[in-house]
Design a protein around this motif. Structure first.
Motif, short mmCIF file in Angstrom:
data_model
loop_
_atom_site.label_atom_id
_atom_site.label_comp_id
_atom_site.label_asym_id
_atom_site.label_seq_id
_atom_site.Cartn_x
_atom_site.Cartn_y
_atom_site.Cartn_z
N HIS A 54 1.06 -1.06 -0.26
CA HIS A 54 0.25 -0.14 -0.02
C HIS A 54 0.87 1.79 -0.76
CE1 HIS A 54 -3.32 3.66 1.32
NE2 HIS A 54 -2.25 3.53 2.52
N SER A 56 -6.47 2.20 -0.25
CA SER A 56 -7.23 2.02 0.96
C SER A 56 -8.58 2.79 0.99
CB SER A 56 -6.06 2.41 2.19
OG SER A 56 -5.94 3.92 1.58
N TYR A 88 -9.16 5.71 -0.78
CA TYR A 88 -9.21 6.34 -1.43
C TYR A 88 -10.31 6.25 -2.66
CZ TYR A 88 -5.08 7.88 1.41
OH TYR A 88 -3.92 7.75 1.47
N HIS A 101 3.15 9.31 4.57
CA HIS A 101 2.59 8.10 5.00
C HIS A 101 3.10 7.01 4.98
CE1 HIS A 101 0.32 5.12 2.38
NE2 HIS A 101 -1.13 5.96 3.53
N HIS A 149 2.93 4.10 7.77
CA HIS A 149 2.39 2.87 8.37
C HIS A 149 2.89 2.09 8.97
CE1 HIS A 149 -1.38 2.50 5.94
NE2 HIS A 149 -1.15 3.78 5.31
FE LIG Z 1 -2.62 4.87 3.79
#
Ligand SMILES: [Fe+2]
Length: 189
Positions: free
Chosen positions: A54, A83, A85, A142, A146
Motif C-alpha cells: 500500500h 485503502s 481513497y 505516509h 504505516h
Molecule cells: Fe495509507
C-alpha cells in the motif's frame, strides 16, 4: 523556525532521504516469515504484506500517476492496494485484506523495488517546486505512518498466538534520521 526542522532540499539529498525512509519497513519485515506477513489478525488490522504494498501504491497513485503517459507497474494493484481513497477507484475492504494471497510477499517486495526505482527517477527529473515538495513529504510521512501501523498490527498478530511469539528478538529502534525530528519514545509493553 528552528533550522533543524527545515526540509533538506536538493535532488541528491531527497534521494538519500527517500531511500532511508523506504528502507525502514523492509527492515521491519526482515526476519518475519511469509506467514507472519500474510496473516490479518482482526478486521481493523492489516497484513504486513499489505502495508509494504500500500505504501508503494501511494507513490504511484499520488505522484507517478500524475504523468498522463505513466504506465502502472501492474494495473490490478491499483484496486488491491488502495485503502480509503474513493476518488482513486475501487478497493478491497479492509477486513478482507488478509484474503489477498496473491501477489506473494516476494512479488510485493519486487513491486516495492520497482516503485523505488521509478521514484528515484522522478526525484532526479521533477522540478523542486512547492507542489512536488509537498507530495514527496506526504508520501514519506505516509510511509512512516504505516511503519507504525505495521508494528502495531504485528504486535496484535503475535498476541493472538498461545505460543506468545516475539516478532523480533531485539526490539526495533528508531532510525537515526528521525532523531532530529523527534525520534521515538521507549516505554514498557
Ligand atoms: Fe495509507
Amino acid at each position: 523556525m528552528n533550522a533543524r526542522f527545515e526540509p533538506v532540499v536538493g535532488a541528491a539529498s531527497d534521494v538519500a532521504r527517500y531511500r532511508d525512509v523506504r528502507a525502514a519497513m523492509v527492515d521491519l519485515a526482515q526476519g518475519l516469515s511469509v506467514e507472519d506477513l500474510s496473516a490479518q489478525s482482526m478486521p481493523d488490522c492489516s497484513p504486513g504484506k499489505w502495508h509494504l504494498a500500500h505504501t508503494s501504491w501511494f507513490f504511484e497513485a499520488m505522484i507517478l500517476g500524475d504523468d498522463p503517459a505513466y504506465r502502472p507497474v501492474d494495473p490490478r494493484f491499483q484496486q488491491l492496494f488502495n485503502s480509503y481513497y474513493e476518488a482513486l477507484g475501487e478497493r478491497v475492504a479492509r477486513h478482507q485484506r488478509g484474503l489477498m494471497t496473491r501477489p506473494s510477499v516476494e512479488e510485493v517486495l519486487a513491486y516495492r523495488r520497482e516503485i523505488d526505482r521509478r521514484m528515484v527517477d522522478w526525484l532526479a527529473q521533477a522540478p523542486s517546486g512547492g507542489q512536488h515538495r509537498y507530495l514527496l513529504e506526504l508520501g514519506l510521512h505516509h510511509d512512516q505512518q504505516h511503519q507504525e501501523l505495521f508494528l502495531m498490527d504485528m504486535l496484535n498478530l503475535m498476541s493472538r498466538s498461545p505460543l506468545d511469539p516475539a516478532a523480533y528478538e531485539v526490539e526495533p529502534r528508531a532510525r537515526p534520521v528521525e532523531t532530529a525530528r523527534g525520534g521515538a519514545v521507549a516505554f514498557d509493553g
